[in-house]
Design a protein around this motif. Structure first.
Motif, PDB file in Angstrom:
ATOM      1  N   HIS A   1     101.313  45.688  49.789  1.00 60.80           N
ATOM      2  CA  HIS A   1     102.667  45.280  50.179  1.00 60.80           C
ATOM      3  C   HIS A   1     102.931  45.531  51.663  1.00 60.80           C
ATOM      4  CE1 HIS A   1     102.604  49.347  48.490  1.00 60.80           C
ATOM      5  NE2 HIS A   1     103.625  49.665  49.261  1.00 60.80           N
TER       6      HIS A   1
ATOM      7  N   TYR B   1     101.188  42.882  53.711  1.00 60.70           N
ATOM      8  CA  TYR B   1     102.002  41.668  53.694  1.00 60.70           C
ATOM      9  C   TYR B   1     103.210  41.838  54.623  1.00 60.70           C
ATOM     10  CZ  TYR B   1     104.736  37.751  51.821  1.00 60.70           C
ATOM     11  OH  TYR B   1     105.464  36.592  51.692  1.00 60.70           O
TER      12      TYR B   1
ATOM     13  N   ARG C   1      98.518  37.233  56.101  1.00 56.75           N
ATOM     14  CA  ARG C   1      98.609  36.166  55.117  1.00 56.75           C
ATOM     15  C   ARG C   1      97.218  35.568  54.901  1.00 56.75           C
ATOM     16  NH1 ARG C   1     102.835  38.303  55.300  1.00 56.75           N
ATOM     17  NH2 ARG C   1     104.947  37.417  55.301  1.00 56.75           N
TER      18      ARG C   1
ATOM     19  N   LEU D   1      94.908  38.608  54.765  1.00 54.51           N
ATOM     20  CA  LEU D   1      95.442  39.495  53.742  1.00 54.51           C
ATOM     21  C   LEU D   1      94.392  39.754  52.662  1.00 54.51           C
ATOM     22  CD1 LEU D   1      97.764  41.083  52.477  1.00 54.51           C
ATOM     23  CD2 LEU D   1      98.607  38.946  51.476  1.00 54.51           C
TER      24      LEU D   1
ATOM     25  N   GLU E   1     107.206  36.983  47.896  1.00 51.53           N
ATOM     26  CA  GLU E   1     106.259  38.017  48.300  1.00 51.53           C
ATOM     27  C   GLU E   1     105.194  38.234  47.226  1.00 51.53           C
ATOM     28  OE1 GLU E   1     106.308  42.779  49.294  1.00 51.53           O
ATOM     29  OE2 GLU E   1     107.840  41.493  50.212  1.00 51.53           O
TER      30      GLU E   1
ATOM     31  N   ARG F   1     101.262  37.907  48.010  1.00 56.47           N
ATOM     32  CA  ARG F   1     100.387  39.081  47.898  1.00 56.47           C
ATOM     33  C   ARG F   1      99.289  38.901  46.863  1.00 56.47           C
ATOM     34  NH1 ARG F   1     103.718  44.046  46.323  1.00 56.47           N
ATOM     35  NH2 ARG F   1     101.570  44.734  45.932  1.00 56.47           N
TER      36      ARG F   1
ATOM     37  N   CYS G   1      96.782  34.368  48.603  1.00 57.37           N
ATOM     38  CA  CYS G   1      95.637  34.890  49.348  1.00 57.37           C
ATOM     39  C   CYS G   1      94.387  34.997  48.482  1.00 57.37           C
ATOM     40  CB  CYS G   1      95.969  36.251  49.955  1.00 57.37           C
ATOM     41  SG  CYS G   1      96.122  37.584  48.740  1.00 57.37           S
TER      42      CYS G   1
END
Length: 465
Positions: free
Chosen positions: A140, A143, A148, A152, A188, A192, A196
């Motif tokens: 988290h 992110y 991204r 990520l 989000e 997350r 990705c």
């Protein structure tokens, strides 16, 4: 989410639940240096062979789980910051294992990034089949830092692999997508986990046997919770939720009533792992009026034991996590669960009435999780909020110069504030950058509360209430 969907559990239903909980197996078998007052029970012997266990996932898991977010800390040798007290952690882990605890929950960010390593050192001194390790995909903050896509993904995979090294293991018993529902909610969560590609990676790791049980931990947007259960397509082995007798029907901030969360899991036969049974210690440091009510009923038991009995009395709860920084807290919780005495229907009703009363006291829902830390401007955010709550609970909250106890309460608040929070780390130094807000699982508007508390303190100092 209408009333039907919430699947509320009545007190009569709870009586059936509590009765079923008594049939579970009983058998042989927040990082912190802030002491919380658990109003400890009398110093009776702690049994080594009476822990209550649950077998909801096929594993024989202790009902008391060790939350490794609040390991004891000490000043570093160079005087710059703090380090974990590994010797004390080893002692706590040894004692917990000897008394039947076998579930240990950690995550990469806990204890300023030191928890996994400390937990791994302590546990690796014991046979690997004597404990279960739970850790998390805590991407988290990656992110939140703007990562991204492939960036990520790569950073998340590196985090995952580092957890193996830190915990000194080649497989995880329980692995979680961490703290879903906070920040930008659905957007989000998708970024997350799915956009990705890390969700696909983790599912393949489970197929390969490096993850035995897969789940997620939830805070915040209920749409995320509902999506993960209904539409994600992932057969969850367990889910971690916040459940205690206050949040059952009085969840504050961005949290969702635990009655709904638990009900949705129970109807799908998904075991629940419980976090925050004490709300970061808040349910062991309740208003003096509440302490009196609890002690009148069970004078030999701690205030905290009521909260642990509540969380453990639900039959679909696998384990109840507690961040036990001090040996006396570990021993008190061991007494509560060795074995568990499930709540009766009347006791459940009593705790709900207690929760209704507690909801009238306007404390700030800070659980001392330290997710908001470190503050880039040096504030001790949890210290400020917890001192404010402490004064409310102890009746040291001056409201007006006309109050009979104004002078005493004013002095107690100001002196206690300076003692518990160094002046350079107090609310007056908050600049309102709000970098902390996205990380708070309770949805507290931290700069707003800092401004309010600072204004209150200034009024007290100027004797101008």
């Amino acid at each position: 989410m209408n009333n039907e969907d919430k699947k509320k559990i009545s007190r009569r239903d709870f009586f059936k639940i509590a009765g079923a909980a008594g049939a579970v197996t009983t058998g042989l078998a927040a990082c912190g240096n802030k002491r919380t007052d658990s109003s400890a029970a009398t110093n009776t012997e702690v049994p080594t062979d009476a822990m209550t266990y649950r077998t909801l996932t096929g594993d024989r898991v202790s009902l008391l789980g060790y939350g490794c977010m609040r390991w004891p800390m000490k000043d570093s040798p160079d005087g710059k910051g703090q380090v974990v007290d590994q010797e004390e952690i080893n002692r706590l882990v040894d004692y917990a294992l000897a008394h039947g605890v076998n579930y240990f929950d950690t995550a990469p960010p806990y204890c300023q990034g030191l928890s996994e390593e400390a937990t791994g050192i302590a546990l690796s001194r014991h046979p690997r089949n004597s404990y279960y390790i739970a850790t998390k995909m805590s991407n988290h903050r990656l992110y939140g830092a703007g990562l991204r896509g492939k960036e990520l993904y790569d950073a998340s995979v590196e985090m995952y692999r580092n957890s193996f090294k830190s915990l000194r293991t080649d497989y995880f018993d329980y692995y979680l997508f961490h703290i879903l529902g906070t920040g930008a909610g659905m957007e989000e969560m998708r970024g997350r986990l799915y956009d990705c590609g890390i969700a696909d990676f983790i599912l393949k790791e489970k197929e390969a046997g490096r993850i035995r049980k897969l789940g997620f931990s939830f805070h915040g947007d209920v749409k995320v919770f509902d999506y993960m259960l209904q539409e994600s397509g992932i057969p969850w082995d367990f889910v971690q939720i916040q459940l205690n007798y206050l949040d059952w029907r009085h969840a504050s901030g961005m949290n969702v009533n635990a009655e709904y969360l638990y009900g949705e899991l129970a109807k799908r036969n998904i075991p629940a792992v419980i976090m925050e049974p004490l709300l970061g210690g808040r349910l062991s440091k309740v208003h003096d009026h509440i302490v009196t009510k609890l002690k009148q009923r069970e004078p030999e038991h701690s205030v905290a034991s009521w909260a642990f009995r509540f969380s453990g009395s639900f039959p679909d709860v696998l384990t109840v996590l507690s961040g036990m920084t001090y040996m006396e807290h570990l021993q008190d919780n061991l007494r509560t669960y060795s074995p568990l005495q499930p709540l009766t229907d009347e006791e459940f009703r009593f705790l709900q009435e207690t929760a209704d009363l507690m909801a009238q006291y306007q404390t700030i829902p800070c659980n001392d999780c330290n997710y908001c830390m470190p503050c880039p401007y040096g504030l001790d955010i949890p210290g400020v909020l917890l001192h404010y709550n402490k004064c409310i609970n102890e009746g040291h909250m001056p409201k007006s110069r006309q109050d009979d106890n104004y002078r005493e309460a004013r002095r107690a608040f100001l002196i206690g504030y300076d003692r518990s929070v160094p002046r350079l780390r107090q609310a007056s130094h908050c600049i309102g950058c709000a970098q902390c807000n996205p990380h708070c699982p309770q949805g507290i508007d931290i700069p707003k509360e800092m401004q309010r508390i600072d204004h209150f303190v200034e009024q007290l100092k100027q004797n101008n209430l």
